[in-house]
Design a protein around this motif. Structure first.
Motif, short mmCIF file in Angstrom:
data_model
loop_
_atom_site.label_atom_id
_atom_site.label_comp_id
_atom_site.label_asym_id
_atom_site.label_seq_id
_atom_site.Cartn_x
_atom_site.Cartn_y
_atom_site.Cartn_z
N GLY A 1 0.75 -1.20 0.04
CA GLY A 1 0.05 -0.06 0.00
C GLY A 1 0.90 1.34 -0.11
O GLY A 1 0.62 2.43 -0.81
N VAL A 2 1.95 1.21 0.97
CA VAL A 2 2.66 2.21 0.78
C VAL A 2 3.51 2.56 -0.33
O VAL A 2 3.73 3.57 -1.00
CB VAL A 2 3.67 2.34 2.21
CG1 VAL A 2 4.61 3.52 2.13
CG2 VAL A 2 2.86 2.44 3.52
N SER A 3 3.77 1.48 -1.00
CA SER A 3 4.66 1.48 -2.10
C SER A 3 3.82 1.91 -3.38
O SER A 3 4.21 2.85 -4.32
CB SER A 3 5.00 0.15 -2.50
OG SER A 3 5.70 0.08 -3.57
N ALA A 4 2.58 1.68 -3.41
CA ALA A 4 1.62 2.28 -4.41
C ALA A 4 1.36 3.79 -4.14
O ALA A 4 0.83 4.56 -5.05
CB ALA A 4 0.29 1.67 -4.21
N GLY A 5 1.66 4.45 -3.09
CA GLY A 5 1.54 5.69 -2.78
C GLY A 5 0.49 6.16 -1.66
O GLY A 5 0.56 7.25 -1.45
N ALA A 6 -0.04 5.07 -0.66
CA ALA A 6 -0.73 5.56 0.32
C ALA A 6 -0.19 6.26 1.35
O ALA A 6 1.11 5.97 1.57
CB ALA A 6 -1.39 4.17 0.93
N ASP A 7 -0.86 7.25 1.89
CA ASP A 7 -0.26 8.07 2.92
C ASP A 7 -0.58 7.21 4.32
O ASP A 7 0.14 7.75 5.33
CB ASP A 7 -1.13 9.51 2.95
CG ASP A 7 -0.68 10.02 1.67
OD1 ASP A 7 0.10 10.65 1.42
OD2 ASP A 7 -1.59 9.93 0.70
N SER A 8 -1.49 6.21 4.37
CA SER A 8 -1.83 5.69 5.50
C SER A 8 -2.37 4.40 5.33
O SER A 8 -2.79 4.39 4.26
CB SER A 8 -2.70 6.39 6.53
OG SER A 8 -2.74 5.99 7.80
N TYR A 9 -2.58 3.53 6.31
CA TYR A 9 -3.06 2.21 5.85
C TYR A 9 -3.73 1.98 7.27
O TYR A 9 -2.94 1.63 8.34
CB TYR A 9 -1.94 1.09 5.53
CG TYR A 9 -2.55 -0.24 5.10
CD1 TYR A 9 -2.07 -0.41 3.52
CD2 TYR A 9 -2.75 -1.14 5.80
CE1 TYR A 9 -2.52 -1.73 3.30
CE2 TYR A 9 -3.29 -2.49 5.27
CZ TYR A 9 -3.26 -2.66 3.94
OH TYR A 9 -3.32 -3.88 3.60
N LEU A 10 -5.26 1.59 7.14
CA LEU A 10 -5.83 1.18 8.35
C LEU A 10 -6.30 -0.29 8.02
O LEU A 10 -6.95 -0.73 6.95
CB LEU A 10 -7.06 1.87 8.53
CG LEU A 10 -6.88 3.23 9.29
CD1 LEU A 10 -8.12 3.90 9.54
CD2 LEU A 10 -6.37 2.78 10.72
N THR A 11 -6.27 -1.33 9.03
CA THR A 11 -6.54 -2.50 9.00
C THR A 11 -7.92 -2.60 9.52
O THR A 11 -8.17 -1.95 10.56
CB THR A 11 -5.48 -3.34 9.72
OG1 THR A 11 -4.22 -3.17 9.34
CG2 THR A 11 -5.95 -5.12 9.58
N LYS A 12 -8.98 -3.45 8.60
CA LYS A 12 -10.33 -3.68 9.12
C LYS A 12 -10.16 -4.93 10.14
O LYS A 12 -9.64 -5.76 9.80
CB LYS A 12 -11.01 -4.05 7.97
CG LYS A 12 -11.26 -2.97 6.89
CD LYS A 12 -12.15 -3.42 5.74
CE LYS A 12 -12.15 -2.44 4.85
NZ LYS A 12 -12.81 -3.09 3.56
N PRO A 13 -10.99 -5.04 11.06
CA PRO A 13 -12.03 -3.64 11.57
C PRO A 13 -11.14 -2.76 12.36
O PRO A 13 -10.37 -2.99 12.90
CB PRO A 13 -13.01 -4.58 12.58
CG PRO A 13 -12.11 -5.52 13.07
CD PRO A 13 -11.09 -6.02 11.97
#
Length: 121
Positions: free
Chosen positions: A94-106
């Motif tokens: 996700g970060v490699s794709a450019g995401a600024d943050s990553y939240l895990t569900k739930p």
């Protein structure tokens, strides 16, 4: 007013996110798959995209994120990826794709709001 695009294929989760944001000062837009997300993003130029990773329609969240970040009109758009995939490699993708943050569900509504405010500073 900041614009947020919620991209989630499960309507119940989309609704939960909308309810979480309803008392905040955001303009909310929605999409249920990758192609619709890109079309909506180009139309409204959101400040933030809350982006599900696993979606139907031939384009997952990682691909959407890459395309958003490579588009000169959208490159400043912040992205928080939302996913049940919780492995270190998933977050790294996700970060490699450019995401600024990553939240895990739930995730909790408070956790979501905290992440949004941090990313939109």
């Amino acid at each position: 007013m900041k614009k947020i695009l919620i991209v989630e294929d499960q309507s119940e989760i989309r609704e939960l996110i909308k309810v979480t944001l309803e008392f905040e000062d955001y303009e909310i837009y929605e999409a249920s798959n990758g192609p619709d997300a890109l079309a909506s993003a180009k139309r409204v130029t959101p400040d933030l995209i809350l982006l599900d990773v696993m979606m139907p329609g031939g384009m997952d969240g990682t691909e959407v994120c890459k395309q958003v970040k490579s588009d000169s009109r959208l490159s400043r758009t912040r992205v928080i990826m939302l996913s049940a995939k919780s492995q270190v490699a998933d977050k790294a993708a996700g970060v490699s794709a450019g995401a600024d943050s990553y939240l895990t569900k739930p995730f909790s509504p408070m956790e979501l709001l905290k992440s949004i405010k941090k990313v939109l500073r």
